[in-house]
Design a protein around this motif. Sequence first.
Motif, PDB file in Angstrom:
ATOM      1  N   ILE A  24       0.844  -1.186   0.000  1.00 14.44           N
ATOM      2  CA  ILE A  24       0.000   0.000   0.000  1.00 14.44           C
ATOM      3  C   ILE A  24       0.880   1.236   0.000  1.00 14.44           C
ATOM      4  O   ILE A  24       2.046   1.192   0.402  1.00 14.44           O
ATOM      5  N   THR A  25       0.314   2.327  -0.467  1.00 13.87           N
ATOM      6  CA  THR A  25       0.972   3.627  -0.400  1.00 13.87           C
ATOM      7  C   THR A  25       0.305   4.406   0.721  1.00 13.87           C
ATOM      8  O   THR A  25      -0.921   4.460   0.789  1.00 13.87           O
ATOM      9  N   ARG A  26       1.133   4.949   1.627  1.00 16.01           N
ATOM     10  CA  ARG A  26       0.612   5.709   2.758  1.00 16.01           C
ATOM     11  C   ARG A  26       1.215   7.100   2.756  1.00 16.01           C
ATOM     12  O   ARG A  26       2.384   7.274   2.437  1.00 16.01           O
ATOM     13  N   LYS A  27       0.414   8.081   3.133  1.00  9.60           N
ATOM     14  CA  LYS A  27       0.895   9.444   3.330  1.00  9.60           C
ATOM     15  C   LYS A  27       0.986   9.671   4.832  1.00  9.60           C
ATOM     16  O   LYS A  27       0.013   9.480   5.546  1.00  9.60           O
ATOM     17  N   ILE A  28       2.167  10.051   5.274  1.00  2.69           N
ATOM     18  CA  ILE A  28       2.428  10.222   6.697  1.00  2.69           C
ATOM     19  C   ILE A  28       2.710  11.690   6.975  1.00  2.69           C
ATOM     20  O   ILE A  28       3.571  12.291   6.334  1.00  2.69           O
ATOM     21  N   LYS A  29       1.978  12.261   7.897  1.00  2.00           N
ATOM     22  CA  LYS A  29       2.197  13.649   8.314  1.00  2.00           C
ATOM     23  C   LYS A  29       3.331  13.652   9.325  1.00  2.00           C
ATOM     24  O   LYS A  29       3.169  13.165  10.442  1.00  2.00           O
ATOM     25  N   ALA A  30       4.477  14.166   8.921  1.00  2.57           N
ATOM     26  CA  ALA A  30       5.652  14.174   9.788  1.00  2.57           C
ATOM     27  C   ALA A  30       5.810  15.559  10.411  1.00  2.57           C
ATOM     28  O   ALA A  30       5.669  16.567   9.724  1.00  2.57           O
ATOM     29  N   PRO A  31       6.136  15.611  11.699  1.00  2.00           N
ATOM     30  CA  PRO A  31       6.318  16.897  12.367  1.00  2.00           C
ATOM     31  C   PRO A  31       7.630  17.552  11.947  1.00  2.00           C
ATOM     32  O   PRO A  31       8.496  16.918  11.339  1.00  2.00           O
ATOM     33  N   SER A  32       7.799  18.801  12.299  1.00  4.76           N
ATOM     34  CA  SER A  32       9.081  19.463  12.080  1.00  4.76           C
ATOM     35  C   SER A  32      10.108  18.841  13.024  1.00  4.76           C
ATOM     36  O   SER A  32       9.760  18.162  13.984  1.00  4.76           O
ATOM     37  N   ARG A  95       6.177  18.011   7.248  1.00  2.55           N
ATOM     38  CA  ARG A  95       6.355  17.397   5.939  1.00  2.55           C
ATOM     39  C   ARG A  95       5.383  16.254   5.758  1.00  2.55           C
ATOM     40  O   ARG A  95       4.940  15.653   6.734  1.00  2.55           O
ATOM     41  N   THR A  96       5.082  15.958   4.503  1.00  4.52           N
ATOM     42  CA  THR A  96       4.279  14.782   4.195  1.00  4.52           C
ATOM     43  C   THR A  96       5.186  13.778   3.495  1.00  4.52           C
ATOM     44  O   THR A  96       5.730  14.064   2.430  1.00  4.52           O
ATOM     45  N   LEU A  97       5.361  12.618   4.134  1.00  4.47           N
ATOM     46  CA  LEU A  97       6.149  11.547   3.537  1.00  4.47           C
ATOM     47  C   LEU A  97       5.189  10.571   2.868  1.00  4.47           C
ATOM     48  O   LEU A  97       4.202  10.148   3.480  1.00  4.47           O
ATOM     49  N   THR A  98       5.458  10.238   1.634  1.00 12.84           N
ATOM     50  CA  THR A  98       4.681   9.217   0.940  1.00 12.84           C
ATOM     51  C   THR A  98       5.551   7.977   0.884  1.00 12.84           C
ATOM     52  O   THR A  98       6.673   8.025   0.376  1.00 12.84           O
ATOM     53  N   VAL A  99       5.057   6.886   1.468  1.00 11.53           N
ATOM     54  CA  VAL A  99       5.818   5.642   1.519  1.00 11.53           C
ATOM     55  C   VAL A  99       5.000   4.514   0.924  1.00 11.53           C
ATOM     56  O   VAL A  99       3.768   4.557   0.892  1.00 11.53           O
ATOM     57  N   ARG A 100       5.714   3.498   0.463  1.00 10.11           N
ATOM     58  CA  ARG A 100       5.075   2.312  -0.093  1.00 10.11           C
ATOM     59  C   ARG A 100       5.643   1.113   0.654  1.00 10.11           C
ATOM     60  O   ARG A 100       6.858   0.957   0.762  1.00 10.11           O
ATOM     61  N   GLY A 101       4.756   0.301   1.179  1.00 12.69           N
ATOM     62  CA  GLY A 101       5.212  -0.870   1.917  1.00 12.69           C
ATOM     63  C   GLY A 101       4.069  -1.831   2.187  1.00 12.69           C
ATOM     64  O   GLY A 101       2.946  -1.621   1.737  1.00 12.69           O
TER      65      GLY A 101
END
Length: 106
Positions: A24-32, A95-101
């Motif tokens: 799946i592809t997930r969008k992760i909201k990452a803090p500063s 930041r928004t990290l888009t990951v696939r796993g």
Amino acid sequence: LKSDDDEEKSNQADENGFPTKKLITRKIKAPSGKLGIVIDTTVEGPVVHNVNEGSRLQGEIFPGDVIIAIDDVDTRAMSASAITALMVKTANQKRTLTVRGVAPSK
């Protein structure tokens, strides 16, 4: 921290007929600030090698996840050092990290 799950691939079989894991592809909201993850360079792209103890992304990002984008920047062809440099450059903002796993077990 939030992640938006987006299923990309249904269960399929590998060349031996065994079921493959659902990616799946997930969008992760990452803090500063520092994220506390270790990234490796692989032929598949930049891959999360480890999520450090106490990381603000624990439970959101996992070893084996391929980082395919940071915000709107495609990172699939970047090395681990290039990804790290980009994260340092944007460390003062969310930041928004888009990951696939593989889908995390719930």
